[in-house]
Design a protein around this motif. Structure first.
Motif, short mmCIF file in Angstrom:
data_model
loop_
_atom_site.label_atom_id
_atom_site.label_comp_id
_atom_site.label_asym_id
_atom_site.label_seq_id
_atom_site.Cartn_x
_atom_site.Cartn_y
_atom_site.Cartn_z
N ALA A 195 0.84 -1.20 0.00
CA ALA A 195 0.00 0.00 0.00
C ALA A 195 0.88 1.25 0.00
N PRO A 196 0.37 2.35 -0.52
CA PRO A 196 1.10 3.62 -0.46
C PRO A 196 1.30 4.06 1.00
N LEU A 197 2.35 4.82 1.23
CA LEU A 197 2.69 5.25 2.59
C LEU A 197 1.56 6.03 3.24
N ALA A 198 0.89 6.88 2.50
CA ALA A 198 -0.22 7.67 3.06
C ALA A 198 -1.35 6.76 3.52
N GLN A 199 -1.64 5.72 2.75
CA GLN A 199 -2.69 4.77 3.14
C GLN A 199 -2.30 4.03 4.41
N LEU A 200 -1.04 3.61 4.49
CA LEU A 200 -0.58 2.90 5.69
C LEU A 200 -0.66 3.80 6.92
N SER A 201 -0.30 5.06 6.76
CA SER A 201 -0.41 5.99 7.89
C SER A 201 -1.85 6.07 8.38
N ALA A 202 -2.80 6.14 7.44
CA ALA A 202 -4.22 6.17 7.81
C ALA A 202 -4.63 4.84 8.47
N ASP A 203 -4.12 3.72 7.94
CA ASP A 203 -4.43 2.41 8.53
C ASP A 203 -3.88 2.31 9.96
N PHE A 204 -2.70 2.86 10.19
CA PHE A 204 -2.13 2.86 11.54
C PHE A 204 -3.04 3.63 12.49
N ALA A 205 -3.51 4.78 12.05
CA ALA A 205 -4.39 5.59 12.90
C ALA A 205 -5.70 4.87 13.19
N THR A 206 -6.24 4.17 12.20
CA THR A 206 -7.48 3.40 12.41
C THR A 206 -7.26 2.30 13.44
N ALA A 207 -6.09 1.66 13.40
CA ALA A 207 -5.80 0.55 14.32
C ALA A 207 -5.39 1.01 15.72
N ALA A 208 -5.02 2.27 15.86
CA ALA A 208 -4.45 2.76 17.11
C ALA A 208 -5.26 2.44 18.37
N PRO A 209 -6.59 2.57 18.34
CA PRO A 209 -7.35 2.32 19.57
C PRO A 209 -7.44 0.84 19.96
N TYR A 210 -6.96 -0.05 19.14
CA TYR A 210 -7.12 -1.49 19.38
C TYR A 210 -5.80 -2.09 19.82
N ALA A 211 -5.72 -2.46 21.08
CA ALA A 211 -4.48 -2.95 21.67
C ALA A 211 -3.96 -4.23 21.01
N ILE A 212 -4.81 -4.94 20.29
CA ILE A 212 -4.34 -6.17 19.65
C ILE A 212 -3.41 -5.89 18.48
N CYS A 213 -3.45 -4.70 17.89
CA CYS A 213 -2.56 -4.37 16.78
C CYS A 213 -1.23 -3.93 17.38
N ALA B 143 4.28 -5.23 9.34
CA ALA B 143 5.21 -5.94 8.46
C ALA B 143 4.91 -5.42 7.06
N ILE B 144 5.65 -4.41 6.63
CA ILE B 144 5.28 -3.69 5.43
C ILE B 144 6.47 -3.48 4.51
N GLY B 145 7.25 -4.51 4.31
CA GLY B 145 8.47 -4.40 3.52
C GLY B 145 8.29 -3.85 2.12
N ARG B 146 7.33 -4.38 1.38
CA ARG B 146 7.15 -3.92 -0.01
C ARG B 146 6.82 -2.44 -0.07
N SER B 147 6.06 -1.95 0.89
CA SER B 147 5.72 -0.52 0.89
C SER B 147 6.97 0.33 1.12
N ILE B 148 7.97 -0.24 1.73
CA ILE B 148 9.21 0.48 2.01
C ILE B 148 10.17 0.40 0.83
N PHE B 149 10.31 -0.79 0.22
CA PHE B 149 11.37 -0.95 -0.77
C PHE B 149 10.92 -1.21 -2.21
N ALA B 150 9.66 -1.47 -2.49
CA ALA B 150 9.26 -1.84 -3.85
C ALA B 150 9.47 -0.72 -4.86
N ALA B 151 8.96 0.47 -4.60
CA ALA B 151 9.11 1.57 -5.56
C ALA B 151 10.57 1.94 -5.77
N PRO B 152 11.37 2.10 -4.70
CA PRO B 152 12.80 2.37 -4.92
C PRO B 152 13.50 1.24 -5.69
N SER B 153 13.09 0.01 -5.44
CA SER B 153 13.71 -1.12 -6.15
C SER B 153 13.44 -1.04 -7.64
#
Length: 146
Positions: A75-93, A97-107
């Motif tokens: 996923a794009p970085l902006a989408q992941l940031s939004a996903d992190f915020a959505t998950a924030a209130p839930y202690a189970i998250c 593990a987001i390797g491709r979002s970090i290295f795919a485009a630069p690769s």
């Protein structure tokens, strides 16, 4: 358990099958009913309803579970940031593990000869730092949920 190892189970529903916001929770519930109780789940980002359902399932069926690691699925970085915020209130998250979002485009750029080694390293560092910062700030942007 006897060997001291922990089981992590990754679920990625096929994109070509119909899905709704509780698809992943329903899959997790099926596995619990089959007697499968991993120590960790590695799951795609969820809606608030999905996180709530997963929280309840884990509490009910596997209180020993250490939590969920969120997948990035390229996923794009902006989408992941939004996903992190959505998950924030839930202690189970508990992490990501987001390797491709970090290295795919630069690769892709590096393999095409559009950036050099230093540019490749800089883009990966920048992407990783941006996501770590988004993870650290997720509680400041997430809504309040159970």
């Amino acid at each position: 358990c006897t060997s001291g190892h922990e089981l992590l189970l990754e679920l990625i529903p096929p994109k070509d099958l119909p899905q709704h916001e509780l698809t992943v929770a329903e899959l997790v519930e099926r596995l619990y009913h089959a007697g499968i109780r991993p120590d960790w789940w590695k799951l795609p980002p969820q809606s608030p309803a999905g996180w709530q359902a997963l929280s309840q399932l884990i509490a009910q069926h596997a209180p020993h579970c250490r939590g969920v690691i969120m997948l990035g699925l390229d996923a794009p970085l902006a989408q992941l940031s939004a996903d992190f915020a959505t998950a924030a209130p839930y202690a189970i998250c508990r992490g990501f593990a987001i390797g491709r979002s970090i290295f795919a485009a630069p690769s892709r750029l590096w393999l095409a000869g559009q950036i050099d080694d230093a540019g490749f390293e800089q883009q990966i560092r920048s992407n990783y730092r941006q996501l770590v910062l988004a993870w650290q700030q997720r509680h400041h942007t997430g809504a309040s949920h159970g």
